[in-house]
Design a protein around this motif. Structure first.
Motif, mmCIF file in Angstrom:
data_model
loop_
_atom_site.group_PDB
_atom_site.id
_atom_site.type_symbol
_atom_site.label_atom_id
_atom_site.label_comp_id
_atom_site.label_asym_id
_atom_site.label_seq_id
_atom_site.Cartn_x
_atom_site.Cartn_y
_atom_site.Cartn_z
ATOM 1 N N ALA A 104 11.122 0.972 -3.298
ATOM 2 C CA ALA A 104 10.795 -0.268 -2.587
ATOM 3 C C ALA A 104 11.123 -0.177 -1.096
ATOM 4 N N SER A 105 12.064 0.710 -0.728
ATOM 5 C CA SER A 105 12.475 0.771 0.684
ATOM 6 C C SER A 105 11.459 1.526 1.543
ATOM 7 N N ILE A 106 10.464 2.140 0.937
ATOM 8 C CA ILE A 106 9.398 2.783 1.720
ATOM 9 C C ILE A 106 8.187 1.861 1.701
ATOM 10 N N PRO A 107 7.832 1.256 2.848
ATOM 11 C CA PRO A 107 6.667 0.351 2.856
ATOM 12 C C PRO A 107 5.426 1.101 2.383
ATOM 13 N N HIS A 108 4.536 0.382 1.717
ATOM 14 C CA HIS A 108 3.370 1.046 1.130
ATOM 15 C C HIS A 108 2.100 0.230 1.328
ATOM 16 N N MET A 109 1.011 0.932 1.614
ATOM 17 C CA MET A 109 -0.308 0.300 1.550
ATOM 18 C C MET A 109 -1.176 1.093 0.580
ATOM 19 N N GLY A 110 -1.736 0.380 -0.380
ATOM 20 C CA GLY A 110 -2.596 1.040 -1.363
ATOM 21 C C GLY A 110 -3.499 0.021 -2.020
ATOM 22 N N LYS A 169 10.866 7.177 10.741
ATOM 23 C CA LYS A 169 10.420 6.060 9.909
ATOM 24 C C LYS A 169 9.308 6.567 9.005
ATOM 25 N N VAL A 170 9.268 6.057 7.780
ATOM 26 C CA VAL A 170 8.229 6.537 6.866
ATOM 27 C C VAL A 170 7.593 5.384 6.094
ATOM 28 N N MET A 171 6.269 5.426 5.993
ATOM 29 C CA MET A 171 5.574 4.532 5.068
ATOM 30 C C MET A 171 4.564 5.355 4.279
ATOM 31 N N SER A 172 4.254 4.920 3.068
ATOM 32 C CA SER A 172 3.301 5.672 2.253
ATOM 33 C C SER A 172 1.952 4.959 2.226
ATOM 34 N N VAL A 173 0.931 5.735 1.935
ATOM 35 C CA VAL A 173 -0.410 5.179 1.822
ATOM 36 C C VAL A 173 -1.054 5.774 0.566
ATOM 37 N N ASP A 174 -1.901 5.018 -0.066
ATOM 38 C CA ASP A 174 -2.675 5.443 -1.253
ATOM 39 C C ASP A 174 -1.838 5.644 -2.514
ATOM 40 N N GLU A 179 -4.902 0.510 9.990
ATOM 41 C CA GLU A 179 -3.828 -0.487 9.877
ATOM 42 C C GLU A 179 -2.452 0.143 9.651
ATOM 43 N N THR A 180 -2.401 1.199 8.832
ATOM 44 C CA THR A 180 -1.089 1.831 8.619
ATOM 45 C C THR A 180 -0.582 2.425 9.928
ATOM 46 N N ALA A 181 -1.503 3.013 10.698
ATOM 47 C CA ALA A 181 -1.091 3.616 11.977
ATOM 48 C C ALA A 181 -0.593 2.533 12.937
ATOM 49 N N PRO A 224 5.155 -4.766 6.024
ATOM 50 C CA PRO A 224 5.474 -5.423 4.750
ATOM 51 C C PRO A 224 5.761 -4.367 3.684
ATOM 52 N N ALA A 225 6.612 -4.707 2.723
ATOM 53 C CA ALA A 225 7.003 -3.733 1.698
ATOM 54 C C ALA A 225 5.783 -3.226 0.929
ATOM 55 N N LEU A 226 4.824 -4.119 0.677
ATOM 56 C CA LEU A 226 3.665 -3.714 -0.125
ATOM 57 C C LEU A 226 2.410 -4.452 0.331
ATOM 58 N N THR A 227 1.392 -3.699 0.675
ATOM 59 C CA THR A 227 0.095 -4.296 1.027
ATOM 60 C C THR A 227 -0.946 -3.726 0.087
ATOM 61 N N LEU A 228 -1.627 -4.591 -0.652
ATOM 62 C CA LEU A 228 -2.672 -4.121 -1.556
ATOM 63 C C LEU A 228 -4.037 -4.519 -0.993
ATOM 64 N N THR A 229 -4.928 -3.548 -0.907
ATOM 65 C CA THR A 229 -6.251 -3.823 -0.341
ATOM 66 C C THR A 229 -7.274 -3.935 -1.473
#
Ligand code: GLA
Length: 331
Positions: A129-135, A112-117, A291-293, A307-312
């Motif tokens: 869009a299929s890779i959840p992201h937090m940035g 499973k993969v999600m991106s950060v930053d 949170e990503t962990a 979630p698909a996209l989390t903006l901080t």
């Protein structure tokens, strides 16, 4: 012969469990999560790792931290995670255009993969869009920088027509472009002349590279005696501030506002005399690391995708307000 009732029950429980949680790991598999970052030596990424470790301790999983400064190292890190039987990873890739390759490799290894930053993009430059992201919202945080610069120019009584704005640029990275654009937009809204924006393109995203880029730009535009500076992160602005100092620009004549709020930036605020590094928009390595962990852990153990996209968000932190809770919200 009829199977024993208890056996039937436990078998059907297992079946139900499997139905409810397709793809989830069984309780016996130790959870292992990779955390891959493009620039392991940068304080921001060190902080993210530290907070991810906190999540690992709390939930009892193993965190595998790997620095991935280039595409080759990134690919072999993903292979190595699979070999170590990790179930997923969080990544800030060295180049967002490697997005399709990351997705392909993760799928092949069933990771499973999600991106950060830095949000990964496909061949056409569109976010995957299929890779959840937090940035962060580069545009919004950039605007906060621009507003902070305009307010400080006003507080110092500067005539904006005589001020140069140093845009330390790393335009190949979408979030860098958005942050700088947001800052320019807010400056213009405050009445800053667009013609006074001076580009200083950096080749890497560290302080040294920003120092070199800013030095060249400052020398070319010696007509400006006063400067504001902004860029991708604190390192970009620290580089600009140090370059201005090297050219004899006084702290009173320089207003730099970075993005991040890690130790090296905050250190500027405790120096006995103020420097040209006026502030930083404090963003949250805790949300991005911890949170990503947790999200990845939840995805692996309960098959609940992030979630698909989390903006901080962020808040301006300066020498004056740096101890106040509001400025530290993102700590
Ligand atoms: C990018 C920058 C980092 C940091 C993060 C925050 O990855 O290169 O310095 O600002 O964004 O999301």
């Amino acid at each position: 012969m009829k199977p024993k009732l208890s056996l039937v029950l436990s078998l059907s429980c297992l079946a139900l469990g499997a139905l409810a949680l397709p793809g989830a790991v069984s309780a016996a598999d130790p959870v292992k999560i990779g955390f891959l970052v493009k620039q392991a030596e940068e304080p921001w990424f060190q902080d993210e790792w530290r907070y991810a470790e906190q999540a690992a301790k709390e939930k009892g999983f193993t965190l595998v931290k790997i620095g991935v400064p280039n595409g080759e190292k990134m690919m072999s890190a993903i292979d190595s995670l699979a070999a170590q039987k990790a179930q997923g990873f969080i990544i800030c890739a060295p180049d967002v255009k490697l997005g399709a390759a990351v997705e392909r490799l993760a799928r092949r290894h069933k990771l499973k993969v999600m991106s950060v930053d830095d949000r990964l993009v496909d061949g056409a430059g569109k976010p995957i869009a299929s890779i959840p992201h937090m940035g962060i919202s580069g545009h919004e945080i950039g605007r906060q920088v621009g507003i902070g610069l305009a307010e400080e120019m006003k507080a110092r009584g500067w005539n904006m027509a005589e001020v140069g704005a140093l845009r330390v640029a790393y335009d190949r990275l979408p979030t860098a472009r958005e942050r700088a654009q947001g800052a320019v937009e807010a400056l213009k809204e405050a009445g800053f002349p667009a013609a006074n924006v001076v580009d200083a393109p950096q080749t890497r995203t560290d302080t040294g590279s920003a120092f070199d880029a800013a030095g060249v730009a400052l020398a070319r535009q010696a007509r400006f005696k006063r400067w504001v500076a902004f860029g991708l992160n604190d390192e970009a602005v620290l580089g600009a501030v140090r370059a201005a100092e090297a050219r004899g620009v006084k702290a009173d004549d320089m207003i730099g506002i970075g993005i991040g709020g890690s130790k090296t930036a905050l250190n500027e605020f405790v120096k006995p005399a103020p420097t040209g590094f006026h502030g930083t928009v404090q963003i949250s390595p805790k949300r991005h690391g911890y949170e990503t962990a947790l999200m990845m852990h939840q995805w692996i153990t309960a098959n609940q995708a992030p979630p698909a996209l989390t903006l901080t968000s962020g808040a301006l932190r300066t020498r004056k307000n740096q101890a106040e809770p509001q400025a530290r919200a993102g700590d």
